[in-house]
Design an enzyme around this catalytic site. Structure first.
Site, PDB file in Angstrom:
ATOM      1  N   ARG A 161       0.638  -1.307   0.007  1.00 39.67           N
ATOM      2  CA  ARG A 161       0.048   0.124  -0.045  1.00 39.67           C
ATOM      3  C   ARG A 161       0.865   1.353  -0.116  1.00 39.67           C
ATOM      4  O   ARG A 161       0.635   2.284  -0.724  1.00 39.67           O
ATOM      5  CB  ARG A 161      -1.112  -0.024   1.343  1.00 39.67           C
ATOM      6  CG  ARG A 161      -2.273  -0.571   1.015  1.00 39.67           C
ATOM      7  CD  ARG A 161      -2.983  -1.325   2.260  1.00 39.67           C
ATOM      8  NE  ARG A 161      -1.814  -2.092   2.967  1.00 39.67           N
ATOM      9  CZ  ARG A 161      -1.813  -3.380   2.660  1.00 39.67           C
ATOM     10  NH1 ARG A 161      -2.518  -3.856   1.684  1.00 39.67           N
ATOM     11  NH2 ARG A 161      -0.799  -4.381   2.977  1.00 39.67           N
ATOM     12  N   THR A 162       1.920   1.280   0.954  1.00 42.36           N
ATOM     13  CA  THR A 162       2.561   2.521   1.053  1.00 42.36           C
ATOM     14  C   THR A 162       3.336   2.949  -0.226  1.00 42.36           C
ATOM     15  O   THR A 162       3.233   4.073  -0.820  1.00 42.36           O
ATOM     16  CB  THR A 162       3.665   2.508   2.441  1.00 42.36           C
ATOM     17  OG1 THR A 162       2.685   2.152   3.466  1.00 42.36           O
ATOM     18  CG2 THR A 162       4.326   3.986   2.287  1.00 42.36           C
TER      19      THR A 162
END
Length: 306
Positions: free
Chosen positions: A54-55
């Protein structure tokens, strides 16, 4: 040499600056096309020395949606770090190729080292169990969108409060806003660190510690769930014993306020049953979208794009 801002800790921005970022994030969310060329010609260097989905993708998607470009090291095992290059030299080198750097690193304090030598604005995308400030910005934007405020709330944080860097950053940041109270829900082995409690006590911020979700569910405006992180344990037996301590399901949700929101930094393992996903209070996948939006706002702020 031109001076610039970095983001290493969730405390690097004042409350006023945080609220400005929230306003910019809300504007981007409402009208993304307006910002689609703001970073044309700019390059983000994405340095991830620790696994991330995600990041990493949200940073890269944020820059691409702003019209910029990304360069990255696809696998830390093929970087010059394997040849013995210091982190400082890596940051100096990458700064020659890019306009802004986002870095995740497994060692606490690595972001502070990088900040001292960077040639371009630097963003800490997570350093060990220490800080994860852009997740905190994600959380704040999500909260401000659904609760219309960052003040006067009771926030329950549940699960791994000892190693959860997202929890530590969020608590310290939300404690800056008036009227917020915290309820820490964890097993004895994973309680919130003493330095966080001292931080809250020094600022006269109210908090309590409990062992079950059920005893406090009806008091919460926000429930922030976290997974028990296998990668932070030295002993596999301890992880196995604690990983299923808290599982949020529909039965536990029955006493929750109708306007409470459930957040989770993800990835989820099994601490939130999938049956909860259809509950109107479940906002953790919306949170993912806001993560990209607030990183767009942050990139614009640090690059001083008007």
């Amino acid at each position: 040499m031109k001076e610039f801002r970095n983001l290493v800790s969730s405390e690097d921005f004042s409350c006023e600056e945080l609220l400005e970022l929230m306003e910019l994030g809300a504007e981007i969310y409402s009208n993304p096309e307006k910002f689609s060329e703001k970073c044309r010609g700019k390059i983000l260097a994405s340095l991830f020395f620790e696994p991330s989905t995600r990041t990493r993708l949200s940073f890269e998607a944020a820059m691409l949606r702003l019209g910029g470009s990304c360069i990255t090291v696809p696998d830390p095992k093929v970087s010059s770090a394997t040849k013995g290059e210091s982190l400082q030299d890596t940051i100096r080198t990458v700064g020659c190729y890019s306009d802004i750097i986002a870095m995740r690193h497994p060692h606490e304090g690595s972001a502070e080292l990088a900040k001292e030598v960077t040639l371009v604005p630097f963003i800490n995308a997570g350093d060990g169990g220490h800080q994860h400030p852009t997740q905190t910005l994600t959380d704040l934007l999500t909260i401000s969108q659904y609760k219309k405020s960052l003040e006067n709330m009771t926030i329950g944080l549940c699960g791994d409060l000892k190693f959860g860097r997202t929890v530590h950053s969020l608590v310290k940041t939300l404690s800056k806003f008036k009227g917020n109270k915290f309820i820490f829900i964890s097993p004895v082995e994973l309680v919130i660190p003493e330095y966080i409690k001292m931080y809250l006590n020094d600022r006269n911020v109210e908090f309590i510690e409990v062992r079950t979700i059920e005893e406090v569910m009806d008091k919460l405006d926000i429930l922030y769930m976290t997974r028990v992180q296998r990668e932070r344990f030295f002993n596999e037996a301890d992880y196995v014993r604690l990983k299923d301590t808290y599982i949020l399901d529909n039965k536990k949700m029955k006493t929750a306020k109708d306007d409470m929101i459930i957040l989770h930094p993800l990835p989820r393992v099994n601490e939130i049953a999938t049956e909860v996903d259809s509950d109107h209070r479940a906002k953790y996948f919306n949170q993912v979208k806001f993560g990209m939006i607030i990183r767009m706002a942050l990139i614009l702020k640090l690059l001083e794009v008007k």
